[in-house]
Structure formats: structure tokens, C-alpha cells
Design a protein around this motif. Structure first.
Motif, PDB file in Angstrom:
ATOM      1  N   GLN A   1       6.429  13.522  -0.035  1.00  0.00           N
ATOM      2  CA  GLN A   1       6.515  12.238  -0.797  1.00  0.00           C
ATOM      3  C   GLN A   1       5.660  11.469  -0.335  1.00  0.00           C
ATOM      4  N   LEU A   2       4.203  11.506  -0.247  1.00  0.00           N
ATOM      5  CA  LEU A   2       3.126  10.880   0.169  1.00  0.00           C
ATOM      6  C   LEU A   2       2.537   9.755  -0.720  1.00  0.00           C
ATOM      7  N   PRO A   3       2.109   8.591  -0.213  1.00  0.00           N
ATOM      8  CA  PRO A   3       1.446   7.589  -1.347  1.00  0.00           C
ATOM      9  C   PRO A   3       0.153   8.360  -1.922  1.00  0.00           C
ATOM     10  N   SER A   4      -0.076   7.830  -3.202  1.00  0.00           N
ATOM     11  CA  SER A   4      -1.194   8.434  -3.872  1.00  0.00           C
ATOM     12  C   SER A   4      -2.452   7.450  -4.050  1.00  0.00           C
TER      13      SER A   4
ATOM     14  N   PRO B   1      -5.813   6.736  10.759  1.00  0.00           N
ATOM     15  CA  PRO B   1      -6.744   5.855  10.949  1.00  0.00           C
ATOM     16  C   PRO B   1      -6.664   4.345  10.746  1.00  0.00           C
ATOM     17  N   LEU B   2      -5.554   3.815  11.254  1.00  0.00           N
ATOM     18  CA  LEU B   2      -5.484   2.466  10.936  1.00  0.00           C
ATOM     19  C   LEU B   2      -5.598   1.447  12.497  1.00  0.00           C
ATOM     20  N   ALA B   3      -5.490   0.231  11.935  1.00  0.00           N
ATOM     21  CA  ALA B   3      -5.940  -0.897  13.079  1.00  0.00           C
ATOM     22  C   ALA B   3      -4.261  -0.953  13.859  1.00  0.00           C
ATOM     23  N   THR B   4      -3.254  -0.907  13.162  1.00  0.00           N
ATOM     24  CA  THR B   4      -2.029  -0.821  13.960  1.00  0.00           C
ATOM     25  C   THR B   4      -1.429   0.285  14.022  1.00  0.00           C
ATOM     26  N   LYS B   5      -0.913   0.630  15.069  1.00  0.00           N
ATOM     27  CA  LYS B   5      -0.058   1.862  15.320  1.00  0.00           C
ATOM     28  C   LYS B   5       1.105   1.742  14.550  1.00  0.00           C
ATOM     29  N   PRO B   6       1.783   2.905  14.226  1.00  0.00           N
ATOM     30  CA  PRO B   6       3.061   2.974  13.507  1.00  0.00           C
ATOM     31  C   PRO B   6       4.355   2.805  14.400  1.00  0.00           C
TER      32      PRO B   6
ATOM     33  N   SER C   1      -7.325   0.063   0.749  1.00  0.00           N
ATOM     34  CA  SER C   1      -8.146   1.150   1.339  1.00  0.00           C
ATOM     35  C   SER C   1      -7.392   1.560   2.652  1.00  0.00           C
ATOM     36  N   ALA C   2      -6.536   0.905   3.496  1.00  0.00           N
ATOM     37  CA  ALA C   2      -5.797   1.260   4.522  1.00  0.00           C
ATOM     38  C   ALA C   2      -4.835   2.296   4.017  1.00  0.00           C
ATOM     39  N   LEU C   3      -4.082   2.090   2.892  1.00  0.00           N
ATOM     40  CA  LEU C   3      -3.248   3.211   2.291  1.00  0.00           C
ATOM     41  C   LEU C   3      -3.678   4.249   2.082  1.00  0.00           C
ATOM     42  N   GLN C   4      -4.741   4.084   1.279  1.00  0.00           N
ATOM     43  CA  GLN C   4      -5.533   5.355   0.856  1.00  0.00           C
ATOM     44  C   GLN C   4      -5.847   6.170   2.084  1.00  0.00           C
ATOM     45  N   ASN C   5      -6.291   5.759   3.093  1.00  0.00           N
ATOM     46  CA  ASN C   5      -6.767   6.258   4.480  1.00  0.00           C
ATOM     47  C   ASN C   5      -5.718   7.032   5.019  1.00  0.00           C
ATOM     48  N   LEU C   6      -4.423   6.244   4.911  1.00  0.00           N
ATOM     49  CA  LEU C   6      -3.390   7.043   5.440  1.00  0.00           C
ATOM     50  C   LEU C   6      -2.886   7.961   4.674  1.00  0.00           C
ATOM     51  N   ALA C   7      -2.922   8.074   3.339  1.00  0.00           N
ATOM     52  CA  ALA C   7      -2.462   9.083   2.628  1.00  0.00           C
ATOM     53  C   ALA C   7      -3.198  10.179   2.865  1.00  0.00           C
ATOM     54  N   ASN C   8      -4.549  10.221   2.819  1.00  0.00           N
ATOM     55  CA  ASN C   8      -5.380  11.128   3.148  1.00  0.00           C
ATOM     56  C   ASN C   8      -5.223  11.859   4.549  1.00  0.00           C
ATOM     57  N   HIS C   9      -5.043  10.903   5.630  1.00  0.00           N
ATOM     58  CA  HIS C   9      -4.541  11.469   6.800  1.00  0.00           C
ATOM     59  C   HIS C   9      -3.500  12.320   6.801  1.00  0.00           C
ATOM     60  N   LEU C  10      -2.382  11.831   6.134  1.00  0.00           N
ATOM     61  CA  LEU C  10      -1.263  12.615   6.025  1.00  0.00           C
ATOM     62  C   LEU C  10      -1.291  13.773   5.288  1.00  0.00           C
ATOM     63  N   LYS C  11      -2.143  13.797   4.194  1.00  0.00           N
ATOM     64  CA  LYS C  11      -2.000  14.966   3.353  1.00  0.00           C
ATOM     65  C   LYS C  11      -2.906  16.330   4.303  1.00  0.00           C
ATOM     66  N   ASN C  12      -3.532  15.571   5.145  1.00  0.00           N
ATOM     67  CA  ASN C  12      -4.369  16.587   5.859  1.00  0.00           C
ATOM     68  C   ASN C  12      -3.429  17.185   7.048  1.00  0.00           C
ATOM     69  N   GLY C  13      -2.291  16.970   7.311  1.00  0.00           N
ATOM     70  CA  GLY C  13      -1.631  17.430   8.200  1.00  0.00           C
ATOM     71  C   GLY C  13      -1.395  18.812   8.238  1.00  0.00           C
TER      72      GLY C  13
END
Length: 490
Positions: free
Chosen positions: A487-490, A437-442, A467-479
Motif C-alpha cells: 500500500q504505497l502512495p501514488s 531521497p528526502l531532506a528529513t530522515k524517516p 514532489s517529495a511524496l512522489q519521490n518517496l513513492a518511486n523510491h519505495l516502489k523500487n525496493g
């Protein structure tokens, strides 16, 4: 007024010159050796330590004396010998005694003494009744509660030792993570004690020492000119109680929040982990070298286990040390060439997956325009393709370009990008990982069949990047395939 005196000599302090230096207090003083002989102490007849003299260190790295002691120091050309003395704060004669020890060394061997003007060669008379102040010697006032304090014979140059805390007093412009400080940190951890470093507010820390003191229960304690004490990293107000410094409230000290960092200066920090299969041909430190080369155009200048960093850069020697210490972890420091502020801490550990290397590389810049943000994606690609990168987090903050830490509030780091390596991307699932859920694609890095993903988060100016990093971490942890080992950001 500093209590440390350092001799920088082009020649090695041999037995004759050391004896001449140690005779600065006359034959009435005694000698004791601690730390397997690495530290010699000049003591009173009653056994009270006055001056601790560390084993001389041969420094091959250009610019280390200037980095740690200031640009005004006139150090010999490398390699030169660094002999550090620390005077006890309990005896008024101790500082002059340390100056005479170092002055005699430079008289016989050449070189210079720091701080300027400290050196002399006179004999220093120490009264027979020189005593040790059992309270925390933090001028101009001392804590009143000294019920649990004892002498510290097992910890060279410790000012006060209590059941819970070792207290060190330092008053030099920049305090580095020296070998004796590293030894004290290990000893306090082994004996379940905290290390509290007490300094005046003008003192700064090097990044390696700041890292070493940032974890509980250790503290950097600042003596507030307005009275009392505060934490040099958080600003929390402190009091001396039951043999340790403890917080007294939630409000930060005014002295901590009043000062400001020059607005233009920046620190770029790249924290990354690589994991390699344990192999007899494995050479460690290559990823650190590649990152340094990529961001500065040159490899590190030197490495070591403490400051001053004394060895010329050599991944193979670094690897040999880590092998000798295995399976225990190895903690290292690397520095850059003069004129290019860069410092890294490097930790090598054995894991179930192989040999992990955790690196935090920080670079200083005088202006925001100098920060190479456009080089981060290509750096991530290099580390993925050539060095088995698992994660990389890059942050930027307004902080001193010389990479030293003052005892006042600095701006927090802001995320710039995050890279997740192929192993965790495969575990999470590529389809899920590439749709955060980020404005810029990886950006996809590495082999198409086994890719890594690089996630841009900002330019280091927008606090919303957290906030973007936290949203990314939550997204990846729900994979669908994520595991606790990812090794995901916390």
C-alpha cells in the motif's frame, strides 16, 4: 427556495400523527410505498409523486441538527425524531404540501420544523390536472433536450431519469448524504446510471456526500447565475446533451474560480488503513476511535450509515453491523461532538489478508496555529503499536473549518507526512526504505525487529511536498522486495 422540509420532534411519529400529516392534501391524494416501505409518497390521482416522506429516524447524537441545518435550528434535546420530506419540483403545490405534513407532525408531537416558517397545518389543494414536467426542473431555465427522459418510479424523489442518468434537484444550504441519497446512489450504480445532483451556487455539500459524488460518472452540477452549468468539484463547464450533463471545454467557469475560502481556516485529513486477521473476537472501529481521541481528546460522538448520523459511538455495534453485511463491504460515517468539527468516512472490507478498515478522518480548525501537527508522529506510533497500521497519509489545506464543501475552487491539500507499516517495510527491505531521497530522515516506529517508518514531508504550506511524496513513492516502489499488494502512495 428549498424543496425539503424536516420535522424534528421529541416524540416518535406514530400511526395517528403520520396519518394526520399525510392527510394534508385531502382524501383525493393517494399513497404509495417504495424502498421496502422506508419511503411513503403522496401522489396525485394520476399517480404523480408530490411529496416523499422518509421513515422517521431516532437521532441520539448531540449537534447533528445544528451541523446539517445550521446553528439557528432549535432542535429538541437528543434523542429526538427526524422526519424528512422532499417535495417534487414538478408541481408548485408540493412544497406547501410538505410544509403541512411536517407542521401537522410538530403540532401533535411538539418540536420544530426546518426551514423556519415552512410549517403550517392548512389543507393544500392540488388540482386534478397537476402534471409532471418531463424536462430537468432546474430553475430558472431547463435543458432543451428531453428525448431520452422518463419517469422514475423505482427511485423515490428523483426529478428526471434517463437511460444514462438520474437527476436530482436540491436547494438547501447544506446537502448531506441522507439515507435516500445513499439508496439512489446504490440503485444508479446497479443500473449503470450516473447520479447528477443539480443545485444553485450557494449550496454546499457535507464531506461524506462530496466523497460519494467524486467518482465518475457521478457529478455535482451547479446552475451558473450567468447562464449554463458547471461542475461543482472541478469547475468544468457542462451542457445538457443526450440525457446527461457533459463537459463542453477545458476552461473552468468564472464563478468557480472567483470566490475564495477564508485565509486562516484549515482542514487536516488523516487517511489510514489497518488490516487485522479475521477473528471472532475482533472489534472494529478501535483505530478510528484511537485517532479521534489522540487528535481531539475525546472519542467520536456518533456513527451511522448515512446523515444525519444517529447512533451513539459504539465499536461493538459497528462490528455487529459489519458482520451482518459480510462479505459485502460496509460504509460508515462518524462525527464529533458539537464545537469540535470532525467527520470520518470508514470502509470495512474482507481481503485475502483479513479485515481491512480504510478511514479518512478530517478535522477543521479556525487558525493554522490550532492544527496539531506535532501529534502526528505519536498518532502513527499508536496505530502501528496497537492497531496494525499498514499506511497513513496526512494532508493539510486551506478550506472551511466547518468541513462543508462550497461550489468554488479551494486550495488543494498538501502532504504533511506518510507512514508505512511493518509488513510493507519488511517486504521492501528496511535498509532501502529508511534511505529515501528526502531532506528529513524517516522516524522508526514500533518494535526494533519489526519496525514501521514515519516520513515527514512538510508543514502543509509548501507545494513541493507533493514532489517529495512522489519521490518517496518511486523510491519505495523500487525496493528489492516490493509487491503489487504493498500500500504505497501514488
Amino acid at each position: 427556495m428549498t424543496k425539503d422540509v424536516i420535522a424534528l420532534t421529541p416524540k416518535m411519529p406514530d400511526t395517528r400523527s403520520l396519518l394526520a400529516g399525510l392527510h394534508a392534501g385531502g382524501p383525493e391524494l393517494s399513497l404509495t410505498a417504495t424502498d421496502d416501505g422506508a419511503v411513503i409518497q403522496l401522489c396525485t390521482a394520476a399517480g404523480r409523486p408530490l411529496v416523499s416522506v422518509e421513515a422517521p429516524l431516532l437521532v441520539h447524537v448531540p449537534g447533528e441538527a445544528e451541523r446539517l441545518l445550521g446553528p439557528q435550528v432549535t432542535a429538541p434535546e437528543p434523542p429526538f425524531w427526524w422526519t424528512e420530506t422532499r417535495a417534487s419540483t414538478a408541481a408548485p403545490e408540493a412544497e406547501s404540501l410538505a410544509g403541512s405534513v411536517c407542521g401537522r407532525l410538530t403540532m401533535l408531537l411538539g418540536g420544530t420544523t426546518w426551514p423556519p416558517g415552512a410549517a403550517h397545518t392548512a389543507r393544500v389543494a392540488v388540482p386534478d390536472d397537476a402534471t409532471h414536467d418531463e424536462r430537468t426542473p432546474t430553475p430558472p431555465s431547463t435543458p432543451d433536450d428531453d428525448r431520452t427522459e422518463t419517469a422514475a418510479p423505482a427511485l423515490p424523489a428523483v426529478d428526471v431519469l434517463t437511460d444514462s442518468t438520474a437527476v436530482l434537484l436540491a436547494d438547501r444550504p447544506l446537502v448531506p448524504l441522507t439515507a435516500w441519497l445513499s439508496d439512489i446512489l446504490r440503485t444508479t450504480a446497479r443500473t449503470n446510471r450516473a447520479l447528477h445532483l443539480v443545485t444553485p451556487p450557494h449550496v454546499r455539500l457535507t464531506l461524506p456526500l462530496r466523497t460519494a459524488l467524486s467518482g465518475a460518472p457521478n457529478r455535482w452540477v451547479i446552475q451558473n447565475p450567468a447562464g449554463g452549468y458547471y461542475d461543482g468539484l472541478s469547475g468544468a463547464q457542462l451542457t445538457w446533451q443526450d440525457g446527461t450533463f457533459t463537459p463542453t471545454g477545458s476552461a473552468a467557469a468564472d464563478a468557480f474560480t472567483a470566490a475564495a475560502t477564508p485565509a486562516e481556516q484549515r482542514q487536516l485529513t488523516v487517511s489510514f488503513r489497518t488490516v487485522h486477521a479475521a477473528d471472532s473476537e475482533l472489534v472494529l472501529g478501535r483505530a478510528l476511535e484511537a485517532a479521534w481521541q489522540h487528535l481531539t481528546g475525546a472519542p467520536p460522538a456518533g456513527w451511522g450509515t448515512a446523515e444525519p448520523v444517529n447512533l451513539p459511538w459504539s465499536p461493538r455495534q459497528l462490528t455487529d453491523l459489519a458482520r451482518d453485511r459480510a462479505p459485502a463491504p460496509t460504509h460508515l460515517i462518524a462525527v464529533g461532538a458539537p464545537g469540535r468539527p470532525a467527520v470520518a468516512t470508514h470502509r470495512i472490507t474482507r481481503t485475502t489478508a483479513g479485515v481491512a478498515q480504510d478511514t479518512t478522518l478530517t478535522l477543521g480548525y479556525a487558525t493554522p496555529a490550532e492544527v496539531p501537527l506535532d501529534a502526528l508522529e505519536s498518532l502513527a506510533a499508536t496505530l502501528v503499536h496497537e492497531h496494525d497500521l499498514t499506511t497513513m497519509l496526512t494532508t493539510l489545506r486551506n478550506a472551511r473549518a466547518d468541513l462543508t464543501l462550497p461550489s468554488h475552487l479551494e486550495a488543494p491539500p498538501l502532504p504533511v507526512s506518510f507512514t508505512l507499516g511493518p509488513r510493507d517495510i519488511r517486504a521492501i527491505g528496511l535498509t532501502h526504505a529508511r534511505r529515501p531521497p528526502l531532506a528529513t530522515k524517516p522516524r522508526q516506529l514500533g518494535a526494533p525487529t519489526y519496525p514501521a517508518l514515519h516520513y515527514p514531508l512538510g508543514d502543509g504550506t509548501d507545494p513541493e511536498a507533493w514532489s517529495a511524496l512522489q519521490n518517496l513513492a518511486n523510491h519505495l516502489k523500487n525496493g528489492p522486495g516490493v509487491t503489487s499488494s504493498a500500500q504505497l502512495p501514488s
